[in-house]
Scaffold this active site. Structure first.
Site, PDB file in Angstrom:
ATOM      1  N   ASP A   1      83.846-108.639  -0.077  1.00  0.00           N
ATOM      2  CA  ASP A   1      83.585-109.611  -1.137  1.00  0.00           C
ATOM      3  C   ASP A   1      84.876-109.360  -2.324  1.00  0.00           C
ATOM      4  OD1 ASP A   1      81.066-111.242  -2.505  1.00  0.00           O
ATOM      5  OD2 ASP A   1      82.689-110.764  -3.728  1.00  0.00           O
ATOM      6  N   ILE A   2      85.471-110.495  -2.493  1.00  0.00           N
ATOM      7  CA  ILE A   2      86.523-110.378  -3.331  1.00  0.00           C
ATOM      8  C   ILE A   2      86.250-109.972  -4.656  1.00  0.00           C
ATOM      9  CG2 ILE A   2      86.509-112.781  -4.450  1.00  0.00           C
ATOM     10  CD1 ILE A   2      89.455-113.206  -3.535  1.00  0.00           C
TER      11      ILE A   2
ATOM     12  N   HIS B   1      75.237-116.742   4.362  1.00  0.00           N
ATOM     13  CA  HIS B   1      76.287-115.286   4.419  1.00  0.00           C
ATOM     14  C   HIS B   1      75.061-114.334   4.129  1.00  0.00           C
ATOM     15  CE1 HIS B   1      77.118-117.275   0.433  1.00  0.00           C
ATOM     16  NE2 HIS B   1      77.123-116.025   0.182  1.00  0.00           N
TER      17      HIS B   1
HETATM   18  P1  AMP Z   1      77.054-116.478  -3.116  1.00  0.00           P
HETATM   19  O1  AMP Z   1      76.668-116.437  -4.623  1.00  0.00           O
HETATM   20  O2  AMP Z   1      75.842-115.827  -2.414  1.00  0.00           O
HETATM   21  O3  AMP Z   1      77.406-117.871  -2.351  1.00  0.00           O
HETATM   22  O4  AMP Z   1      78.140-115.379  -2.787  1.00  0.00           O
HETATM   23  C1  AMP Z   1      79.545-116.004  -2.496  1.00  0.00           C
HETATM   24  C2  AMP Z   1      80.391-114.716  -2.551  1.00  0.00           C
HETATM   25  O5  AMP Z   1      81.416-114.802  -2.148  1.00  0.00           O
HETATM   26  C3  AMP Z   1      80.639-113.964  -4.087  1.00  0.00           C
HETATM   27  O6  AMP Z   1      80.086-112.655  -4.116  1.00  0.00           O
HETATM   28  C4  AMP Z   1      82.027-114.170  -4.239  1.00  0.00           C
HETATM   29  O7  AMP Z   1      82.566-113.134  -4.849  1.00  0.00           O
HETATM   30  C5  AMP Z   1      82.647-114.277  -2.827  1.00  0.00           C
HETATM   31  N1  AMP Z   1      83.873-114.937  -2.518  1.00  0.00           N
HETATM   32  C6  AMP Z   1      84.273-116.230  -2.996  1.00  0.00           C
HETATM   33  N2  AMP Z   1      85.547-116.278  -2.574  1.00  0.00           N
HETATM   34  C7  AMP Z   1      85.773-115.509  -1.888  1.00  0.00           C
HETATM   35  C8  AMP Z   1      87.051-115.113  -1.034  1.00  0.00           C
HETATM   36  N3  AMP Z   1      88.083-115.938  -0.942  1.00  0.00           N
HETATM   37  N4  AMP Z   1      87.017-114.017  -0.250  1.00  0.00           N
HETATM   38  C9  AMP Z   1      85.984-113.196  -0.391  1.00  0.00           C
HETATM   39  N5  AMP Z   1      84.861-113.133  -1.209  1.00  0.00           N
HETATM   40  C10 AMP Z   1      84.796-114.485  -1.662  1.00  0.00           C
END
Ligand code: AMP
Length: 111
Positions: free
Chosen positions: A32-33, A100
């Site tokens: 996760d970023i 996810h």
């Molecule tokens: P959710 O709130 O369950 O939809 O989680 C989405 C997650 O994706 C969040 O924790 C973000 O930090 C993560 N995220 C968004 N863009 C990216 C990316 N490009 N690479 C890795 N993680 C990401």
């Protein structure tokens, strides 16, 4: 209707980079970023489903498959305690509409 492509479609299709830690024919696992724990991974199925709210009898195996992949990955990496979370829908905190599974652990992933 054409499927709306999210950022996770683009990560899956290698159009944008991600810190991938595991991949096979069914799943992609990346960091996760914005990590909320020392280890914070996201597991996405290669087969697109938008959300747990959209799972049907035909796709009901996918959440279970993600859990098994998380279990196997954690065991192989020696992560013996972790949390698994699905955010479901905007009201459930889901920002990316591509199913996810979050894997969070206080143990740091080696390598
Ligand atoms: P959710 O709130 O369950 O939809 O989680 C989405 C997650 O994706 C969040 O924790 C973000 O930090 C993560 N995220 C968004 N863009 C990216 C990316 N490009 N690479 C890795 N993680 C990401």
């Amino acid at each position: 209707m054409a499927e709306e492509r999210t950022i996770f479609h683009k990560i899956r299709d290698k159009e944008i980079p991600a810190a991938v830690v595991y991949e096979d024919e069914d799943v992609l696992v990346f960091k996760d970023i914005h990590p909320k724990a020392p280890t914070h991974l996201l597991l996405i199925p290669k087969h697109f489903v938008a959300s747990i709210a959209d799972v049907t009898p035909e796709t009901a195996h996918i959440p279970g498959m993600l859990i098994l992949k998380a279990q196997k990955f954690a065991k192989e990496k020696g992560i013996d305690g972790y949390k698994l979370t699905f955010h479901v829908g905007k009201g459930g905190g889901q920002e990316v509409m591509y199913l996810h599974l979050h894997l969070l652990s206080d143990m740091k992933l080696e390598g």
